[in-house]
Design an enzyme around this catalytic site. Structure first.
Site, PDB file in Angstrom:
ATOM      1  N   LYS A 224       0.857  -1.186   0.000  1.00  9.17           N
ATOM      2  CA  LYS A 224       0.000   0.000   0.000  1.00  9.17           C
ATOM      3  C   LYS A 224       0.895   1.239   0.000  1.00  9.17           C
ATOM      4  O   LYS A 224       1.482   1.603   1.003  1.00  9.17           O
ATOM      5  CB  LYS A 224      -0.929   0.046   1.209  1.00  9.17           C
TER       6      LYS A 224
ATOM      7  N   GLY B  73       2.532   4.073  13.436  1.00  6.91           N
ATOM      8  CA  GLY B  73       3.295   2.869  13.780  1.00  6.91           C
ATOM      9  C   GLY B  73       2.813   2.242  15.076  1.00  6.91           C
ATOM     10  O   GLY B  73       2.650   1.018  15.176  1.00  6.91           O
TER      11      GLY B  73
ATOM     12  N   GLU C 250       9.582   1.130  10.906  1.00  3.22           N
ATOM     13  CA  GLU C 250      10.595   2.174  10.652  1.00  3.22           C
ATOM     14  C   GLU C 250       9.881   3.505  10.811  1.00  3.22           C
ATOM     15  O   GLU C 250       9.095   3.895   9.946  1.00  3.22           O
ATOM     16  CB  GLU C 250      11.142   2.052   9.228  1.00  3.22           C
TER      17      GLU C 250
ATOM     18  N   CYS D  33      13.513  10.711   7.262  1.00  4.16           N
ATOM     19  CA  CYS D  33      13.388  10.231   8.645  1.00  4.16           C
ATOM     20  C   CYS D  33      14.670  10.466   9.432  1.00  4.16           C
ATOM     21  O   CYS D  33      14.642  10.706  10.624  1.00  4.16           O
ATOM     22  CB  CYS D  33      13.025   8.762   8.648  1.00  4.16           C
TER      23      CYS D  33
ATOM     24  N   GLU E  93       9.641  15.981  15.690  1.00  2.00           N
ATOM     25  CA  GLU E  93      10.072  15.775  14.304  1.00  2.00           C
ATOM     26  C   GLU E  93       9.307  16.754  13.418  1.00  2.00           C
ATOM     27  O   GLU E  93       8.087  16.657  13.299  1.00  2.00           O
ATOM     28  CB  GLU E  93       9.788  14.339  13.861  1.00  2.00           C
TER      29      GLU E  93
END
Ligand code: NAD
Length: 490
Positions: free
Chosen positions: A183, A241, A258, A292, A389
């Site tokens: 996906k 996640g 990840e 990331c 982040e």
């Protein structure tokens, strides 16, 4: 130069069991060029029924089709053929990433495409070397351990490296004999769909790779809940996640996550400041900071802080923002209006918290989701711009007094993906590398990855497990112990 407005594509469909199909609901969604805000095309939108069909197809291909009977060498040959087809269609794929993800052509040619090809070739090499072992446990039995494919893999990927991240999951999974439902991110489905065409051309049997673009909360959710999925390999945000891990726990599925990063880049007083500032600039401004492992937290010895900030600001001001098709462009747009707003809100919060905006800090241009490369100086590690982040071209520079404080601040984070350090003292380099909480540490460089090296965080908001390297083979295989009774030994 290509006129990006002229790049239009036919509508795209889902790849299920080797055939291109419309969504069962008949729904589709638009994919947008982030540099022009124009619709590129419409893409069939997978819903729960399509996910079910894709997963069942993957299950059938795993248990009944020719895939199951192929040797590792044959699987390796297919992966190599796919790598060759990507190489053949390199410019087409680079163009798709430029219009769909806003990635400058030169950067994709240099990074994403070679990395995807290398990854397929590397795991093609592994496909016929995935072996078990004989473990002599008892005198009255022959005992051995085999490695079998883990089963049906759900690969869910984000929008920042659409093709490369998909290949990071598909290549080892197929090398191990698994089947895959991929996906792609709803914001960037085009290169994955082209990859599907190339996989069919390479000769992948029906159902071995299904590709189902759609929204996370609908298609993604149906995929992670599906009882016939054995393994979820996810790259994306910490928030999603964690949700995936909690959902997978209901059925005890295998999970690799990840997730995000707020990677520290430590610059000691003896560093080569030119090299450090150059690499730090690439480390945060590459892909408009949507990386990331972006070096978004730059810790600099207080004696070099101002000098370093001047150099980084110089580098930021030399970057050319604009049309990803222009060979002069060094930085493209962010992926969406939402992401642009999010990044601006982070900068605003930093300003309110007292950080000095040494450069940038605003949206750029009339059209497209651009943000000026931004340097925030004299920051404190406790500020939100040092802890959250941002996922945009925003460097937060923080002064430190000594090594101990630098290490303490570097590790004072929910993230643990990567870190960099700059020093001419080899002992300090290794001492600090040992002390940093990060899955990857770069010394006197920042940012490179390689297929052969494991990639992932040490838990927390960077996730668990590893992509790439030999380690990734463990993600996609199960071990089985077999006992053959030998009877009494004379
Ligand atoms: P995201 O989590 O919003 O989306 C990632 C993928 O998850 C998309 O395909 C999305 O559709 C899907 N998804 C969303 N909700 C879902 C659900 N309920 N169930 C199943 N799937 C769902 O992330 P993003 O904003 O696209 O990407 C940015 C994030 O990805 C950043 O945090 C970045 O650090 C991280 N990232 C990590 C790595 C790494 O290697 N560690 C690499 C690239 C990006």
């Amino acid at each position: 130069m290509l006129d990006q407005a002229a790049v239009t594509l036919p509508e795209r469909r889902l790849l299920i069991h080797g055939a291109w199909t419309d969504a069962a609901s008949g729904k589709s969604f638009s994919t947008i060029n982030p540099a022009t805000e124009e619709i590129i095309t419409r893409v069939a939108e997978a819903g729960a029924a399509d996910i079910d069909a894709a997963v069942r197809s993957a299950r059938r291909a795993l248990e009944e089709g020719p895939w199951r009977l192929m040797t590792g060498a044959q699987r390796g040959r297919l992966l190599r053929r796919l790598a060759d087809l990507i190489e053949r269609d390199r410019e087409n794929l680079v163009t798709l990433e430029a219009i769909d993800a806003g990635k400058p052509l030169a950067a994709t040619r240099r990074q994403d495409l070679p990395a995807a090809i290398d990854c397929l070739e590397y795991y093609a090499g592994w496909a016929d070397k995935i072996a078990g072992e004989i473990v002599p446990a008892r005198a009255d039995a022959l005992t051995y351990v085999t490695r079998q494919p883990v089963g049906v893999v759900a690969a869910i990927v984000p929008w920042n490296f659409p093709l490369m991240n998909a290949v990071w999951k598909i290549a080892p999974a197929l090398a191990c004999g698994c089947t895959v439902v991929l996906k792609p991110a709803e914001l960037t489905p085009l290169s994955a769909l082209r990859l599907g065409e190339l996989a069919l051309e390479a000769g992948l049997p029906p159902g071995v790779l299904n590709i189902v673009p759609g929204f996370g909360t609908v298609a993604g959710q149906a995929l992670i809940e599906h009882p016939e999925v054995d393994k979820i390999s996810f790259t994306g945000s910490p928030q999603v996640g964690k949700h995936i891990m909690a959902t997978a726990a209901q059925q005890c599925k295998h999970v690799t996550l990840e997730l995000g990063g707020k990677s520290p880049n430590l610059i000691f007083e003896d560093a080569d400041l030119d090299a450090a500032a150059h690499a730090a600039g690439s480390g945060i401004f590459f892909n408009a900071g949507q990386v990331c492992s972006a070096g978004s937290r730059i810790l600099v010895h207080e004696s070099r802080h101002d000098e370093f900030v001047d150099r980084l600001v110089g580098r930021a001001r030399r970057l050319k923002l604009g049309n990803p098709f222009d060979p002069e462009t060094s930085m493209g747009p962010l992926i969406s209006a939402t992401q642009q707003e999010r990044v601006l809100a982070h900068i605003e919060r930093g300003r309110e918290g007292g950080v000095r905006i040494a450069s940038g800090g605003r949206a750029h241009g009339e059209k497209g989701y651009f943000i000026e490369p931004t340097v925030l100086a004299d920051a404190d590690n406790a500020m939100s711009v040092a802890q959250e982040e941002i996922f945009g071209p925003v460097a937060t520079v923080i002064p430190f007094k000594d090594d101990a404080q630098a290490i303490r601040m570097a590790n004072d984070s929910r993230y643990s993906l990567a870190a960099g350090l700059w020093t001419r003292d080899v002992t300090r380099a290794h001492r600090v590398a040992q002390a940093l909480r990060a899955g990857t540490v770069w010394i006197n460089t920042f940012g490179p990855t390689d297929t052969r090296l494991p990639w992932g965080g040490l838990g927390g908001d960077s996730g668990v497990g590893r992509d790439l390297g030999r380690t990734a083979l463990d993600n996609y295989t199960e071990q089985k112990a077999v006992w053959l009774h030998l009877g009494k030994v004379a």
